[in-house]
Design a protein around this motif. Structure first.
Motif, PDB file in Angstrom:
ATOM      1  N   ILE A 119      -5.402  14.716   3.310  1.00 33.87           N
ATOM      2  CA  ILE A 119      -5.653  13.290   3.155  1.00 33.87           C
ATOM      3  C   ILE A 119      -4.535  12.698   2.303  1.00 33.87           C
ATOM      4  CG2 ILE A 119      -7.232  11.541   2.226  1.00 33.87           C
ATOM      5  CD1 ILE A 119      -9.480  13.688   2.603  1.00 33.87           C
ATOM      6  N   GLY A 120      -3.927  11.662   2.809  1.00 30.88           N
ATOM      7  CA  GLY A 120      -2.890  10.972   2.047  1.00 30.88           C
ATOM      8  C   GLY A 120      -3.494   9.831   1.259  1.00 30.88           C
ATOM      9  N   LEU A 121      -3.116   9.720   0.008  1.00 34.30           N
ATOM     10  CA  LEU A 121      -3.566   8.618  -0.839  1.00 34.30           C
ATOM     11  C   LEU A 121      -2.465   7.568  -0.892  1.00 34.30           C
ATOM     12  CD1 LEU A 121      -5.156  10.610  -3.815  1.00 34.30           C
ATOM     13  CD2 LEU A 121      -6.225   9.827  -1.687  1.00 34.30           C
ATOM     14  N   VAL A 122      -2.850   6.324  -0.695  1.00 33.08           N
ATOM     15  CA  VAL A 122      -1.894   5.218  -0.727  1.00 33.08           C
ATOM     16  C   VAL A 122      -2.270   4.308  -1.878  1.00 33.08           C
ATOM     17  CG1 VAL A 122      -0.901   3.274   0.524  1.00 33.08           C
ATOM     18  CG2 VAL A 122      -1.550   5.353   1.768  1.00 33.08           C
ATOM     19  N   GLY A 123      -1.366   4.161  -2.805  1.00 29.81           N
ATOM     20  CA  GLY A 123      -1.605   3.310  -3.960  1.00 29.81           C
ATOM     21  C   GLY A 123      -0.659   2.130  -3.969  1.00 29.81           C
ATOM     22  N   PHE A 124      -0.282   1.737  -5.153  1.00 27.42           N
ATOM     23  CA  PHE A 124       0.604   0.603  -5.356  1.00 27.42           C
ATOM     24  C   PHE A 124       1.985   1.123  -5.721  1.00 27.42           C
ATOM     25  CE2 PHE A 124       2.404  -1.790  -9.036  1.00 27.42           C
ATOM     26  CZ  PHE A 124       2.994  -2.788  -8.294  1.00 27.42           C
ATOM     27  N   SER A 125       2.995   0.560  -5.098  1.00 23.66           N
ATOM     28  CA  SER A 125       4.367   0.865  -5.510  1.00 23.66           C
ATOM     29  C   SER A 125       5.284  -0.239  -5.022  1.00 23.66           C
ATOM     30  CB  SER A 125       4.831   2.211  -4.948  1.00 23.66           C
ATOM     31  OG  SER A 125       5.007   2.121  -3.560  1.00 23.66           O
ATOM     32  N   ASN A 126       6.414  -0.340  -5.645  1.00 28.25           N
ATOM     33  CA  ASN A 126       7.478  -1.232  -5.192  1.00 28.25           C
ATOM     34  C   ASN A 126       8.802  -0.639  -5.653  1.00 28.25           C
ATOM     35  OD1 ASN A 126       7.892  -1.973  -7.906  1.00 28.25           O
ATOM     36  ND2 ASN A 126       6.596  -3.775  -7.731  1.00 28.25           N
ATOM     37  N   THR A 127       9.866  -1.374  -5.568  1.00 26.81           N
ATOM     38  CA  THR A 127      11.174  -0.819  -5.921  1.00 26.81           C
ATOM     39  C   THR A 127      11.306  -0.536  -7.419  1.00 26.81           C
ATOM     40  OG1 THR A 127      12.039  -3.068  -6.060  1.00 26.81           O
ATOM     41  CG2 THR A 127      12.367  -1.893  -3.987  1.00 26.81           C
ATOM     42  N   ILE A 128      10.469  -1.164  -8.235  1.00 19.80           N
ATOM     43  CA  ILE A 128      10.529  -0.952  -9.679  1.00 19.80           C
ATOM     44  C   ILE A 128       9.492   0.063 -10.133  1.00 19.80           C
ATOM     45  CG2 ILE A 128      10.249  -2.086 -11.925  1.00 19.80           C
ATOM     46  CD1 ILE A 128      11.053  -4.710 -10.468  1.00 19.80           C
ATOM     47  N   GLN A 129       8.287  -0.037  -9.583  1.00 18.50           N
ATOM     48  CA  GLN A 129       7.147   0.781  -9.992  1.00 18.50           C
ATOM     49  C   GLN A 129       6.924   1.921  -9.002  1.00 18.50           C
ATOM     50  OE1 GLN A 129       4.656   0.426 -12.535  1.00 18.50           O
ATOM     51  NE2 GLN A 129       3.875   2.334 -11.702  1.00 18.50           N
ATOM     52  N   PRO A 130       6.994   3.179  -9.470  1.00 18.86           N
ATOM     53  CA  PRO A 130       6.666   4.279  -8.549  1.00 18.86           C
ATOM     54  C   PRO A 130       5.177   4.233  -8.202  1.00 18.86           C
ATOM     55  CG  PRO A 130       6.957   5.101 -10.782  1.00 18.86           C
ATOM     56  CD  PRO A 130       7.315   3.640 -10.812  1.00 18.86           C
ATOM     57  N   ALA A 131       4.759   5.042  -7.271  1.00 20.11           N
ATOM     58  CA  ALA A 131       3.366   5.040  -6.826  1.00 20.11           C
ATOM     59  C   ALA A 131       2.426   5.128  -8.020  1.00 20.11           C
ATOM     60  CB  ALA A 131       3.117   6.191  -5.867  1.00 20.11           C
ATOM     61  N   ALA A 132       1.421   4.269  -8.030  1.00 22.24           N
ATOM     62  CA  ALA A 132       0.467   4.229  -9.124  1.00 22.24           C
ATOM     63  C   ALA A 132      -0.955   4.331  -8.579  1.00 22.24           C
ATOM     64  CB  ALA A 132       0.628   2.926  -9.911  1.00 22.24           C
ATOM     65  N   PHE A 133      -1.724   5.203  -9.195  1.00 24.77           N
ATOM     66  CA  PHE A 133      -3.142   5.371  -8.876  1.00 24.77           C
ATOM     67  C   PHE A 133      -3.913   5.309 -10.184  1.00 24.77           C
ATOM     68  CE2 PHE A 133      -0.819   7.872  -5.713  1.00 24.77           C
ATOM     69  CZ  PHE A 133      -1.347   7.357  -4.536  1.00 24.77           C
ATOM     70  N   LEU A 134      -5.162   4.916 -10.099  1.00 26.54           N
ATOM     71  CA  LEU A 134      -6.024   4.999 -11.269  1.00 26.54           C
ATOM     72  C   LEU A 134      -6.456   6.457 -11.398  1.00 26.54           C
ATOM     73  CD1 LEU A 134      -8.114   1.737 -10.821  1.00 26.54           C
ATOM     74  CD2 LEU A 134      -6.094   2.111 -12.239  1.00 26.54           C
ATOM     75  N   ARG A 135      -6.186   7.035 -12.535  1.00 28.49           N
ATOM     76  CA  ARG A 135      -6.409   8.466 -12.758  1.00 28.49           C
ATOM     77  C   ARG A 135      -7.834   8.885 -12.431  1.00 28.49           C
ATOM     78  NH1 ARG A 135      -8.002  11.721 -17.132  1.00 28.49           N
ATOM     79  NH2 ARG A 135      -6.934  13.738 -17.178  1.00 28.49           N
ATOM     80  N   ASP A 136      -8.822   8.111 -12.868  1.00 29.23           N
ATOM     81  CA  ASP A 136     -10.213   8.481 -12.638  1.00 29.23           C
ATOM     82  C   ASP A 136     -10.554   8.535 -11.148  1.00 29.23           C
ATOM     83  OD1 ASP A 136     -10.561   8.692 -15.342  1.00 29.23           O
ATOM     84  OD2 ASP A 136     -11.687   6.836 -15.570  1.00 29.23           O
ATOM     85  N   GLN A 137      -9.925   7.665 -10.351  1.00 30.49           N
ATOM     86  CA  GLN A 137     -10.184   7.696  -8.910  1.00 30.49           C
ATOM     87  C   GLN A 137      -9.675   8.999  -8.297  1.00 30.49           C
ATOM     88  OE1 GLN A 137      -8.257   3.997  -7.680  1.00 30.49           O
ATOM     89  NE2 GLN A 137     -10.272   3.163  -7.167  1.00 30.49           N
ATOM     90  N   VAL A 138      -8.482   9.401  -8.666  1.00 25.18           N
ATOM     91  CA  VAL A 138      -7.902  10.627  -8.115  1.00 25.18           C
ATOM     92  C   VAL A 138      -8.721  11.839  -8.553  1.00 25.18           C
ATOM     93  CG1 VAL A 138      -5.856  12.109  -8.043  1.00 25.18           C
ATOM     94  CG2 VAL A 138      -5.600   9.626  -7.931  1.00 25.18           C
ATOM     95  N   LEU A 139      -9.095  11.888  -9.829  1.00 24.96           N
ATOM     96  CA  LEU A 139      -9.910  13.007 -10.321  1.00 24.96           C
ATOM     97  C   LEU A 139     -11.251  13.066  -9.604  1.00 24.96           C
ATOM     98  CD1 LEU A 139      -9.169  12.878 -14.171  1.00 24.96           C
ATOM     99  CD2 LEU A 139      -8.265  14.495 -12.476  1.00 24.96           C
ATOM    100  N   ALA A 140     -11.867  11.917  -9.359  1.00 25.90           N
ATOM    101  CA  ALA A 140     -13.155  11.885  -8.656  1.00 25.90           C
ATOM    102  C   ALA A 140     -13.005  12.365  -7.216  1.00 25.90           C
ATOM    103  CB  ALA A 140     -13.739  10.473  -8.691  1.00 25.90           C
ATOM    104  N   LEU A 141     -11.928  11.961  -6.549  1.00 27.42           N
ATOM    105  CA  LEU A 141     -11.686  12.430  -5.181  1.00 27.42           C
ATOM    106  C   LEU A 141     -11.469  13.943  -5.165  1.00 27.42           C
ATOM    107  CD1 LEU A 141      -9.403   9.601  -3.780  1.00 27.42           C
ATOM    108  CD2 LEU A 141     -11.640  10.279  -2.867  1.00 27.42           C
TER     109      LEU A 141
END
Length: 186
Positions: A119-141
């Motif tokens: 399963i691929g997780l898609v978060g927020f990113s742009n040219t300045i900010q690398p991929a960002a996820f909320l830690r608790d969401q990833v741990l829960a998954l």
């Protein structure tokens, strides 16, 4: 309301979905889970907006499977009654549900038999900010899907979003015309 809301045609949705599924196939992903949030003045929803034509100032989540229709979890229960407003303003997605967080995402993955694959997780990113996820969401998954292999798939969207199609360029031109009218009116 559909006729009053600027629309990107379904053919563009199909082009994006086809390309995204080809990228998923190359990375052996059975599904993408989009974790949208209200970070950075709405940019936390950029990938979700691009694939599903859905935005939310309070975040949303979505499932984009290799096969089958996508699901978008958006807003709280009372904001989806009697129905989701998105069914009136876009034609890209038909399955909208109240946002219930990780438990609802996991339940849908299990229902579709996607809880034991990649399963691929898609978060927020742009040219300045690398991929960002909320830690608790990833741990829960990770906790709820012990037999799944989770990976950051945010990068699959970057080239797609950067290189614009003619339809997207035309939409930008129309947005510029509307913005010009607003400035002239002011």
């Amino acid at each position: 309301l559909l006729k009053y809301t600027p629309q990107i045609p379904s053919a563009e949705r199909n082009r994006r979905s086809d390309r995204l599924r080809k990228n998923m196939r190359m990375h052996d992903l059975g599904a993408l889970v989009f974790l949208g949030n209200d970070i950075y003045w709405g940019m936390g929803m950029a990938n979700l907006r691009y694939v599903f034509q859905v935005d939310s100032q309070i975040g949303a989540d979505a499932l984009f499977p290799m096969e089958g229709a996508p699901v978008v979890w958006n807003a709280v229960q009372h904001m989806n009654r009697p129905t989701s407003m998105y069914l009136s303003i876009q034609e890209w997605v038909t399955d909208f549900r109240p946002r219930g967080g990780i438990p609802d995402i996991v339940a849908e993955l299990r229902t579709r038999g996607l809880d034991k694959g990649r399963i691929g997780l898609v978060g927020f990113s742009n040219t300045i900010q690398p991929a960002a996820f909320l830690r608790d969401q990833v741990l829960a998954l990770e906790k709820e899907l012990p037999n799944a292999i989770l990976s950051d798939a945010t990068g699959l969207l970057q080239d797609m979003r950067l290189i614009k199609s003619e339809v997207e360029i035309d939409a930008l031109r129309e947005a510029g015309k509307i913005a010009r009218k607003v400035v002239d009116a002011m």
